[in-house]
Design an enzyme around this catalytic site. Structure first.
Site, PDB file in Angstrom:
ATOM      1  CB  ALA A  80     -24.206   9.316  57.361  1.00  0.00           C
ATOM      2  N   GLY A 126     -23.756   5.675  61.381  1.00  0.00           N
ATOM      3  CA  GLY A 126     -22.704   5.104  60.549  1.00  0.00           C
ATOM      4  C   GLY A 126     -21.453   4.765  61.320  1.00  0.00           C
ATOM      5  CD  GLU A 129     -25.179   1.544  59.441  1.00  0.00           C
ATOM      6  OE1 GLU A 129     -25.765   0.687  58.763  1.00  0.00           O
ATOM      7  OE2 GLU A 129     -25.205   2.761  59.176  1.00  0.00           O
ATOM      8  CD  GLU A 151     -28.586   4.943  61.642  1.00  0.00           C
ATOM      9  OE1 GLU A 151     -27.437   4.706  61.248  1.00  0.00           O
ATOM     10  OE2 GLU A 151     -29.048   4.489  62.718  1.00  0.00           O
TER      11      GLU A 151
END
Length: 691
Positions: A80, A126, A129, A151
């Site tokens: 992210a 991310g 993910e 994270e």
């Protein structure tokens, strides 16, 4: 490369900045992320909104298969966009951002066609993910490929479906291990665990992904079974307590709540995918609002700032190290490991041989491919005669901490240096301007202060003096970057930054020890604050002789007294870890800490006695201009000492606690314990009251 939109029905009218697509002859659509205006792919809200629009169209008119890949050569997706994450935290909209990411990835997961992520280079957070939301994953065999969910290092955990999907893909124990440690996997390791389905050469990565999408595959029965079994309610009740015990050995819940929240949410939440995603979203949004997450994200940006210092044009290829002790030998070994040609000089071959033996141990740990170790080892050569100095682009002096000895060495070595060569000292406390006196070329001289152990400590202080050329600093910063180290420019005053800040903390610990406070109690007080190692153990690890030497240099400058417990034991046989006896006794490289007496209670002000001197000297360093600003000071102290990262650094801790409150506590210590607790100059600085 994008194809004309008219070639794919349903894409008409979409205005794309970041995503490009290509329809292959075999009917497979390739979506490539090439984030506009950025060198690295990160999942900003704009990127997610564009992807959502594409997926909405594909759900209506799907291709035979979809491959998602990167349009950048350096990697897949770094995660992210952390800059946006900070903004969402400030606006209180983290939950909405989490929900958008989950919805986009759920739309990808629900497409009525096979989907494959084609991964090359870094695939983090991310990005991983997103890959987990695909049906299959193919990873490049290139050594640069690393896949992970880091994270937890930012005080949160995967919140776009990663903590829900990964345990069911590879089994809960392996999934929790990856998420709780934040470690990354190579392509081959990821395939072994079942995180990726295929590996391929980079040149045929998309072709391999397209073939897998069209052909499909069935995951091994054992992987599918473990993915189911380890996520059942009974298994969660067994695995979760075991994971909590492992986490508790490394991190306190009050300091780092994210690992505990991850385990608790996974343990307590079953049922539908929607229910599990909602629990993940609520938990991560709550964590994002904690001071720990905010400070760890701040530390992330501090690290990025240090990484950005220095370029590639440092002009250093050959490094000559003088002094084959622990520091000099390890500096030489690390430089060779990172690709530099290195010569190592000392007054006796026996010292060089010991250093080369230690280097061999480093290469054995770091170079996994045994066939490559001889090439790495060949870059490091013993040099008893010191002939390498004349060929070197950089000379690093790492001899005893004695100004006269160092200047004597410079007198003999500087005339032999080639034009443009840099001369540096690994001094830990001697003012660099003092060492520069008498040099023919002081503009090309600097301090280059590493920390022990060299292979583990990321920071290097580039120590300035008035006559130093700015190009010298720039070249040394580039050299540090090539070593994978974080350079911090500091003024050449005694102790520079890290030792100057750390010394009062260590000195007060030994003073308390001399007063009869048990070493274990002192270490526990510091660890309760968040320090990675207690100060008594730290003194033993550094060596009482080294600490006493630094003390002799710094105590007059700081107006402090070196306690007898430090001065009296700074002799062979009692110097700490290296002698297996110091303030503690050591066995197998670990301190033996006597249990505290029954009913023992440490002094109520013990933690303040340890931490406030460190904060006090940090304020003085900022006031004296040892570093350029408060952020560099925090970065230097965190990466140089391990100062509790979740607190954001000494200055950030002062801001959050309040300077006035800390001054009141200093005043109480001053009355109780003496003038060494008097406030140092700088407590009135605006930098202590604003971010």
């Amino acid at each position: 490369m994008a194809t004309n939109a008219s070639a794919v029905p349903g894409f008409d009218g979409l205005r794309l900045q970041h995503w490009h697509w290509q329809m292959r002859d075999d009917g497979v659509l390739v979506l490539s992320l090439d984030r506009a205006g950025e060198s690295v792919n990160a999942l900003s809200q704009d990127v997610l909104i564009e992807l959502d629009g594409l997926l909405e169209r594909l759900a209506i008119d799907p291709p035979k298969a979809l491959v998602v890949t990167s349009g950048k050569d350096n990697g897949f997706i770094a995660g992210a966009d952390i800059r946006e994450f900070q903004q969402f935290d400030a606006q209180g909209t983290v939950g909405s951002a989490m929900q958008r990411g989950q919805q986009v990835f759920q739309r990808l997961s629900a497409l009525p066609c096979p989907t494959v992520a084609a991964i090359h280079g870094f695939c983090m957070g991310g990005g991983t993910e997103l890959a987990l939301a695909c049906d299959y994953r193919v990873a490049s065999k290139d050594p640069s490929t690393r896949i992970g969910l880091p994270e937890v290092k930012l005080g949160i955990y995967p919140g776009w479906g990663g903590s829900v999907r990964l345990p069911r893909l590879i089994g809960a124990p392996d999934a929790l291990d990856l998420m709780l440690t934040g470690r990354t996997l190579s392509a081959s390791a990821a395939r072994t665990k079942g995180l990726v389905d295929r590996t391929a050469e980079k040149a045929v990565l998309v072709d391999s992904a397209a073939a897998l999408a069209l052909r499909g595959t069935t995951r091994p029965l054992r992987q599918r079974f473990m993915g189911w079994l380890t996520n059942t309610w009974p298994a969660r009740q067994v695995i979760a307590p075991m994971s909590l015990k492992q986490v508790a050995r490394k991190a306190r819940k009050e300091h780092y709540p994210a690992p505990y929240a991850l385990i608790r949410t996974w343990k307590d939440t079953g049922g539908s995918l929607e229910r599990r995603l909602a629990a993940e979203r609520r938990s991560v949004a709550k964590l994002a609002a904690t001071p720990t997450a905010r400070n760890l994200i701040r530390v992330f940006f501090l690290q990025e700032r240090l990484k950005s210092a220095g370029g590639r044009d440092h002009g250093i290829g050959h490094v000559h190290v003088v002094g084959a002790g622990v520091m000099g030998g390890d500096i030489a070994a690390w430089s060779a490991y990172k690709g530099f040609q290195v010569t190592l000089n000392d007054r006796g071959q026996e010292y060089i041989d010991k250093a080369l033996a230690r280097a061999g141990e480093l290469f054995a740990r770091k170079v996994r491919d045994e066939s490559q170790r001889p090439e790495v080892a060949a870059r490091l050569k013993g040099d008893l005669a010191g002939d390498g100095a004349a060929r070197a682009d950089l000379v690093i002096e790492a001899i005893i901490e004695d100004a006269d000895a160092k200047r004597g060495l410079y007198d003999s070595i500087e005339p032999r240096l080639k034009d443009g060569a840099l001369l540096t000292s690994n001094t830990s406390s001697i003012p660099v301007a003092e060492l520069a006196e008498g040099l023919r070329h002081p503009a090309q001289f600097a301090g280059l202060h590493y920390f022990n152990p060299v292979a583990l400590m990321p920071l290097v202080e580039i120590v300035r003096h008035p006559g130093m050329d700015p190009r010298t600093e720039a070249r040394l910063a580039g050299f540090c970057k090539a070593l994978g180290k974080l350079p911090v420019p500091v003024a050449g005053t005694p102790g520079f930054l890290v030792n100057r800040v750390l010394f009062p903390y260590m000195l007060e610990a030994v003073t308390a020890y001399s007063e009869g406070v048990p070493g274990r109690a002192i270490d526990k007080a510091a660890e309760a604050f968040g320090m990675p190692m207690g100060p008594i153990e730290l003194v033993d690890t550094v060596g009482l002789d080294v600490a006493a030497g630094v003390g002799a240099e710094l105590s007059p400058f700081l107006g402090l007294q070196v306690p007898a417990a430090l001065a009296d034991q700074a002799e062979p046989g009692k110097r700490g870890k290296k002698d297996a006896q110091g303030l503690y006794r050591w066995e197998d490289g670990k301190p033996v800490k006597p249990e505290l007496p029954d009913g023992y209670r440490a002094p109520e002000d013990l933690q303040d006695r340890l931490i406030l001197p460190l904060l006090n000297e940090a304020v003085a360093c900022l006031h004296d201009g040892v570093v350029a600003d408060a952020e560099l000071l925090d970065a230097g102290v965190i990466f140089g000492t391990g100062f509790a990262p979740f607190r954001g650094g000494p200055i950030q801790y002062i801001r959050e606690t309040g300077p006035e409150a800390l001054l009141e506590r200093l005043a109480r210590l001053q009355v109780r314990h003496g003038e060494r607790f008097a406030p140092r100059p700088g407590w009135d600085s605006p930098a202590l009251r604003g971010g």
